[in-house]
Design a protein around this motif. Structure first.
Motif, short mmCIF file in Angstrom:
data_model
loop_
_atom_site.label_atom_id
_atom_site.label_comp_id
_atom_site.label_asym_id
_atom_site.label_seq_id
_atom_site.Cartn_x
_atom_site.Cartn_y
_atom_site.Cartn_z
N TYR A 83 39.88 51.23 35.76
CA TYR A 83 40.75 50.08 36.16
C TYR A 83 39.84 49.33 36.96
O TYR A 83 39.13 49.57 37.91
CB TYR A 83 41.91 50.34 37.11
CG TYR A 83 43.00 51.18 36.14
CD1 TYR A 83 44.02 50.55 35.30
CD2 TYR A 83 43.15 52.30 36.15
CE1 TYR A 83 44.74 51.01 34.65
CE2 TYR A 83 44.05 53.24 35.54
CZ TYR A 83 45.10 52.27 34.88
OH TYR A 83 46.09 52.90 34.07
N VAL A 84 40.22 47.79 36.71
CA VAL A 84 39.39 46.81 37.49
C VAL A 84 40.33 45.96 38.16
O VAL A 84 41.10 45.32 37.45
CB VAL A 84 38.44 45.92 36.61
CG1 VAL A 84 37.73 44.81 37.36
CG2 VAL A 84 37.37 47.08 35.63
N PHE A 85 40.42 46.07 39.68
CA PHE A 85 41.38 45.00 40.38
C PHE A 85 40.48 43.87 41.22
O PHE A 85 39.39 44.11 41.55
CB PHE A 85 41.77 46.00 41.49
CG PHE A 85 42.70 47.09 40.73
CD1 PHE A 85 44.06 46.64 40.15
CD2 PHE A 85 42.32 48.31 40.83
CE1 PHE A 85 44.90 47.75 39.86
CE2 PHE A 85 42.92 49.33 40.12
CZ PHE A 85 44.32 49.03 39.67
N GLY A 86 41.12 42.81 40.99
CA GLY A 86 40.62 41.56 41.73
C GLY A 86 41.59 41.82 43.04
O GLY A 86 42.66 41.44 42.97
N VAL A 87 40.64 41.69 44.30
CA VAL A 87 41.45 41.89 45.44
C VAL A 87 40.82 40.70 46.27
O VAL A 87 40.09 40.35 46.25
CB VAL A 87 41.41 43.22 46.04
CG1 VAL A 87 42.02 44.25 45.25
CG2 VAL A 87 40.00 43.58 46.21
N LYS A 88 42.03 40.32 47.38
CA LYS A 88 41.83 39.48 48.50
C LYS A 88 42.73 39.87 49.51
O LYS A 88 43.72 40.49 49.27
CB LYS A 88 41.89 38.03 48.01
CG LYS A 88 43.30 37.63 47.36
CD LYS A 88 43.19 36.09 46.80
CE LYS A 88 44.71 35.82 46.18
NZ LYS A 88 44.44 34.65 45.57
N ARG A 89 42.29 39.45 50.56
CA ARG A 89 43.12 39.49 51.96
C ARG A 89 44.18 38.64 52.04
O ARG A 89 44.27 37.59 51.66
CB ARG A 89 42.43 39.60 53.11
CG ARG A 89 41.48 40.79 53.22
CD ARG A 89 40.66 40.72 54.35
NE ARG A 89 39.17 40.81 53.99
CZ ARG A 89 38.01 40.96 54.81
NH1 ARG A 89 38.19 41.21 56.00
NH2 ARG A 89 36.86 41.06 54.35
#
Length: 127
Positions: free
Chosen positions: A121-127
């Protein structure tokens, strides 16, 4: 002849467990604040499912990692990319990752699925 991807799943699980850190993935649910008046909108989101799993984080820009499996436009929208090995539930519909007190909102999720099994699984994350 079909490829058996089980060994790749195991490899991803082993490498991420060795090199990653424990995080909590959360799937949120927002039910109506008053079920008798659903037009008033949802209440505060609550955690419907939480999974503790190892994850590896890499910067979204500069590393070059993932440019072959994730579109560059997606990488431009996030601060980091989290790599998570598959588990007993699908992780594509999760909303947030808690990493040592830091809440990362999942902007997008992709599953590397060359066959019938999810390998990563590849997740693009940001705060």
């Amino acid at each position: 002849m079909a490829t058996d991807y089980n060994e790749f799943v195991q490899l991803a699980q082993e490498l991420i467990a060795e090199n990653g850190r424990s995080v909590k993935l959360q799937k949120l649910d927002a039910t109506s604040s008053d079920p008798s008046k659903p037009w008033k909108g949802p209440g505060a989101p609550t955690v419907a499912v939480e999974k503790t799993l190892p994850a590896v984080f890499v910067p979204a820009s500069g590393s070059g990692l993932g440019r072959d499996i994730v579109k560059e436009e997606l990488l431009d929208r996030v601060e980091q990319v989290a790599l998570v090995a598959p588990t007993d539930v699908s992780l594509e519909d999760f909303h947030a990752i808690l990493d040592d007190g830091v809440r990362w909102n999942i902007d997008w999720a992709q599953a590397l699925r060359p066959g019938s099994l999810v390998v990563l699984y590849v997740f693009g994350v940001k705060r």
